[in-house]
Write an enzyme that holds these catalytic residues in place. Structure first.
Site, PDB file in Angstrom:
ATOM      1  N   HIS A 199      16.484   9.888 -35.775  1.00  0.00           N
ATOM      2  CA  HIS A 199      17.542   9.487 -34.853  1.00  0.00           C
ATOM      3  C   HIS A 199      17.545  10.462 -33.693  1.00  0.00           C
ATOM      4  O   HIS A 199      17.294  11.648 -33.884  1.00  0.00           O
ATOM      5  CB  HIS A 199      18.904   9.519 -35.562  1.00  0.00           C
ATOM      6  N   HIS A 210      16.104   0.307 -31.609  1.00  0.00           N
ATOM      7  CA  HIS A 210      17.574   0.426 -31.606  1.00  0.00           C
ATOM      8  C   HIS A 210      18.085  -0.493 -32.719  1.00  0.00           C
ATOM      9  O   HIS A 210      17.846  -0.246 -33.889  1.00  0.00           O
ATOM     10  CB  HIS A 210      18.066   0.061 -30.199  1.00  0.00           C
ATOM     11  N   ASP A 270      20.196   2.181 -40.445  1.00  0.00           N
ATOM     12  CA  ASP A 270      19.433   0.955 -40.701  1.00  0.00           C
ATOM     13  C   ASP A 270      18.629   0.986 -41.979  1.00  0.00           C
ATOM     14  O   ASP A 270      18.090  -0.038 -42.392  1.00  0.00           O
ATOM     15  CB  ASP A 270      18.474   0.699 -39.529  1.00  0.00           C
TER      16      ASP A 270
END
Ligand code: ACO
Length: 430
Positions: free
Chosen positions: A308, A269, A364
């Site tokens: 994702h 996460h 990210d």
């Protein structure tokens, strides 16, 4: 003839048919409970580990269309918010559903700014951690400790008390995060400067040394603000689900936020951008990218910052960050790992392994490169995620508390263990 807005289910075990209403393309799991073979059966359940196809709530906060790569906060496209708004205004929008008027914004900004100081005891908590403690571990535990400093926060059904904790949490998170960083670095703690913006003050508390007044670089201050906007909410992800789930027991918002932050900490996460940087450093050279990709495809490890649960397209936040990286690098100098990241992305986006699984860069993939260029140590990255996500967690929490479906979260299980058996004395066990 059956009502069209319903589902007819035939149980082939019994030949019986059931009509189940459909609302918002969804059926209620409890409507399946009537499906039984024998009268004393428990009734049919659904099995969905990881919640891949289960709506846990009705929400009006954030909308994502993962196939199209769309993200909206309260209806406003993330691209427009990132370009025109700032983090504090975005937090207001998420929490209260509408953009603030000028007067509402000024009041909101004043309230957040005047809750940035923390109790002096907090310095003692910080001093209790090991010199090399991970700042996210410090943040998670210290947010939980706020529950002991503000016992009135337990009064979660009083709107004024709730709002007070919202101001405190959003105001104090940057201070806690900065204290965790300064403790790790062995630097003295810096008090908030309430004449600076939310992100300007955060940079002040992190990086001020002997200068009488810290002046944040406006490009970096704005870049951090945009990164905060992009990380503010993301509907029912692992940490938002933790926030709602803990909140469902009527726990106070400090321990609920600590639980949500703990969920964020994991490398699948919010810990992923730290993992991306480690991965890029391990690759070390653009020439080694094809070999690395080969190993990912062989299943040795995952390509961090890719894939994702919801986005099956380019993460819209990653697009905004990628563009912003150039502005930041003009100030800080280019991050040498950028070329490796660009090459990884180029090869992965052409490779059938990634294309067929719809694996695209997520938020990210590039954020860590920016944070590193801004001189944040890698273990601060997830902390930088937790600060803005606090407004999202609180928006999800408030919506849950005020919603019609407020009940304690309590999933079912399919029990596959031993049936009833008699206790065996220790000397008779094999
Ligand atoms: N690298 C290589 N293969 C991957 C990756 C990856 N990063 N992500 C998924 N896959 C593969 C899986 O091996 C699987 O392949 P298979 O069908 O041959 O078995 C397929 O793609 C589907 O993967 P799942 O694990 O089912 O996808 P899930 O939705 O459960 O996981 C997750 C999503 C956790 C984000 C995953 O893509 C991942 O681990 N990515 C790397 C970590 C990361 O970047 N996390 C940040 C997420 S964004 C955020 O939290 C802010």
């Amino acid at each position: 003839m059956a009502n069209k807005n319903s589902l007819t289910i035939t149980d082939n075990r019994t030949g019986k048919s059931y009509e189940v209403p459909i609302e918002h393309d969804t059926i209620k799991a409890m409507d399946l409970r009537q499906i039984k073979v024998k009268d004393d059966d428990f009734g049919m359940m659904t099995y969905d580990p990881g919640f891949t196809n289960t709506a846990s709530c009705k929400s009006k906060v954030t909308f994502i269309d993962g196939e199209k790569g769309i993200l909206r906060y309260r209806g406003y496209p993330i691209e427009q918010i990132a370009e025109k708004s700032n983090y504090l205004e975005t937090a207001y929008l998420l929490l209260f559903g509408e953009l603030p008027t000028k007067k509402q914004y000024e009041e909101w900004e004043y309230n957040i700014t005047h809750h940035t100081f923390v109790h002096e005891n907090v310095k003692k908590f910080m001093d209790g951690y090991q010199y090399d403690a991970h700042p996210m571990g410090m943040l998670v535990s210290t947010v939980a400790a706020f529950s002991t400093l503000y016992p009135e926060a337990k009064n979660i059904d009083d709107p004024d008390t709730r709002l007070h904790q919202v101001h405190r949490l959003i105001g104090k998170m940057p201070t806690l995060a900065a204290y965790a960083y300064r403790h790790k670095m062995g630097f003295p703690y810096v008090y908030p400067d309430n004449n600076l913006s939310y992100t300007g003050n955060f940079l002040n508390m992190l990086f001020k040394m002997s200068e009488p007044k810290y002046e944040p670089n406006p490009v970096l201050e704005r870049a951090l603000d945009v990164l905060f906007i992009l990380h503010a909410d993301h509907e029912q992800n692992c940490s938002a689900n933790a926030m709602r789930s803990i909140g469902s027991s009527n726990a106070d918002p400090y321990v609920a936020t600590a639980g949500a932050a703990a969920a964020l900490y994991g490398p699948l996460h919010g810990g992923a951008n730290e993992a991306v940087l480690r991965m890029l450093a391990e690759i070390g050279d653009v020439k080694k990218v094809p070999e690395y990709i080969k190993r990912v495809k062989a299943g040795d490890f995952r390509l961090m910052g890719f894939g994702h649960r919801v986005y099956k397209n380019y993460d819209p936040r990653a697009k905004i960050i990628k563009k912003m990286a150039d502005e930041v690098f003009e100030v800080t100098g280019k991050n040498p790992l950028l070329d490796i990241a660009l090459e990884l992305e180029r090869i992965a986006l052409e490779d059938d392994f990634f294309v067929s699984r719809k694996l695209y860069p997520n938020v990210d993939f590039y954020s860590g490169l920016i944070y590193q260029a801004m001189k944040f140590p890698t273990d601060m990255f997830v902390v930088l995620f937790a600060i803005p996500r606090t407004s999202g967690w609180l928006a999800q929490w408030l919506e849950f508390l005020d919603g019609p479906d407020r009940r304690i979260a309590r999933p079912r299980q399919i029990f596959l263990g031993e049936d009833s058996r008699d206790y065996v004395e220790i000397d008779k066990r094999k």
